[in-house]
Design an enzyme around this catalytic site. Structure first.
Site: not given
Ligand code: GDP
Ligand code: IMO
Ligand code: MG
Length: 423
Positions: A12-13, A16, A42-44, A221
């Site tokens: 995850g994170d 995306k 949490g998609h940023t 995720q």
């Molecule tokens: P998601 O859940 O897959 O949408 O990812 P998140 O939003 O949880 O986490 C990705 C983080 O990295 C966010 O704060 C984005 O703004 C940041 N981000 C995305 N691409 C880049 C990159 O290429 N470089 C940096 N430094 N930050 C990035």
């Molecule tokens: P995005 O879409 C990262 C992790 C939690 C925990 C496990 C189970 O932003 O990538 P849950 O609440 O789903 O039952 O927790 O999954 N988890 C994530 N980790 N990014 C996420 O979403 C996540 N959604 C759940 O931290 O380990």
């Molecule tokens: Mg995220």
């Protein structure tokens, strides 16, 4: 016109949200549809330094011509969804007229959140969930006692279902204050506000496919959090892999043209569970966490950080049938003198290149690393692959070779334009 799935390929994170928003900005996307998960995501998306964190609303919402769908595979916390809608509308994005929510999507009820948190308080059952009630809501769905979005439109049925659920869960909820009438009243009110968005999303999206629209299916995720193929039991309770897009939206597999896998240039994980390439040194953990701002977008928890894991990545390519890959956050590694890529795991003296299915083996294996020189140069302003420092090019091409999927895009910052397209 293609139907493309965008999936997270680690824990995850991976970024995306940025990739979906970017694809909407560049290629005339008609629809973005979420297919699983809930407000655990949490998609940023960052636009001109302004940050939007989307939990339930698809990441295409900032583009006025994009329709956004929430599929039957998503579990919805209605008050969180309404909050998100209101917040975006207060910033002048029209949401309600572009949002369709599946009538079949299940609803997260207050008792799901209580049950999630109380299970987490037991050290023997601790997973490190987001505490958003995700697991208990999917349990009820599979147990056939769940409450669906359409049920919020029928007061008598909702009362009946609520009474059944509270009775069945009474022994677990005994010390908690759960009032049926209050829940009924709140959820009927949420249902009334969301009613104009309720649709048969499967029918809608299949019509869009027939009409030849460009469509993105947004995974939440990541592959290693998949309930079947992830590091079970340290996973989420849905199917974030590409296959989940079919069941989570009501689309046949023959309709999907491409699967884009999103990877970070290193690896992170939030919560418990094995993580073979996790940094062993405080030095790397602290630096990468600080440079990559590795704190959860939903819970604010510090993310665990480690080297790029080629074993996991190859596994993700296989499970998702990736047709192309995007690598994000290359810039976070800019200052390191050397970088490492895990190419295999040592298990009982043998080198294994495929992800073991046994959690105990994943936990105890020793990663095999290849060390490469770092580039020690700022990449955030670079927009062409050939202009990247040679060492960064070598790093990326080595990952591409290991994963054996064409690299299409490299991200060097959170803004839309901080992107490099690869030939
Ligand atoms: P998601 O859940 O897959 O949408 O990812 P998140 O939003 O949880 O986490 C990705 C983080 O990295 C966010 O704060 C984005 O703004 C940041 N981000 C995305 N691409 C880049 C990159 O290429 N470089 C940096 N430094 N930050 C990035
Ligand atoms: P995005 O879409 C990262 C992790 C939690 C925990 C496990 C189970 O932003 O990538 P849950 O609440 O789903 O039952 O927790 O999954 N988890 C994530 N980790 N990014 C996420 O979403 C996540 N959604 C759940 O931290 O380990
Ligand atoms: Mg995220």
């Amino acid at each position: 016109m293609p139907v493309r799935v965008v999936v997270g390929c680690q824990w995850g994170d991976e970024g995306k949200g940025k990739i979906i928003d970017l694809l909407c900005a560049l290629s005339r996307i008609g629809v973005v549809a979420r297919f699983q998960g809930g407000a655990n995501a949490g998609h940023t998306v960052v636009v001109k330094s302004e940050k939007y964190i989307l939990h339930l609303i698809p990441s295409g919402i900032l583009h006025p011509n994009v329709q956004c769908y929430i599929g039957n595979g998503v579990v919805i916390e209605p008050d969180k969804l309404l909050y998100e809608i209101d917040l975006l509308e207060s910033k002048n994005f029209q949401v309600r007229n572009r949002l369709a929510i599946s009538t079949n999507a299940h609803v997260i009820m207050p008792y799901h959140i209580i049950l999630d948190k109380s299970k987490e308080s037991n050290p023997n059952l601790f997973i490190g969930t987001t505490g958003r009630g995700i697991g208990p809501a999917y349990v009820d769905k599979v147990d056939r006692i769940g409450i669906r979005m359409m049920d919020l439109q029928s007061p008598d049925l909702l009362r009946e279902k609520l009474a059944l659920n509270l009775k069945l869960k009474a022994s677990h909820l005994k010390r908690k204050k759960v009032n049926l009438d209050k829940i009924l009243q709140d959820y009927l009110a949420y249902g009334e506000r969301l009613q104009p968005c309720l649709r048969d999303v499967s029918r809608l999206i299949n019509e869009d496919i027939t009409a030849g629209k460009n469509i993105l299916l947004e995974g939440a995720q990541g592959t290693l959090l998949d309930v079947d193929f992830g590091t079970y039991p340290y996973v989420t309770s849905s199917s974030p892999i590409a296959g989940g897009a079919c069941t989570g939206l009501g689309i046949g597999p023959t309709k999907i043209d491409d699967v884009i896998g999103v990877f970070k240039a290193y690896t992170t994980r939030v919560g418990e569970g094995p993580f073979p390439t996790e940094f062993l040194s405080y030095f790397y953990t602290e630096r990468v966490r600080e440079w990559g701002k590795e704190f959860g977008a939903t819970t604010g928890r510090p993310r665990r950080c480690g080297w790029f894991d080629g074993v996991l990545a190859r596994f993700a390519a296989r499970i998702n049938g990736l047709t192309e890959m995007a690598i994000t956050k290359l810039d976070v590694l800019d200052r390191l003198a050397t970088v490492q890529i895990c190419t295999g795991y040592h298990v009982d003296g043998d080198c294994c290149r495929d992800l073991p299915t046994d959690l105990a083996i994943i936990r105890d294996c020793q990663p095999v690393y290849e060390e490469l020189p770092g580039w020690q140069q700022n990449t955030t302003n670079i927009r062409e692959f050939d202009k990247l420092p040679k060492q960064a090019q070598i790093y990326l091409r080595r990952i591409e070779e290991l994963v054996d999927v064409p690299l299409r895009l490299v991200s060097v910052g959170s803004e839309r334009d901080q992107t490099i397209w690869c030939k």
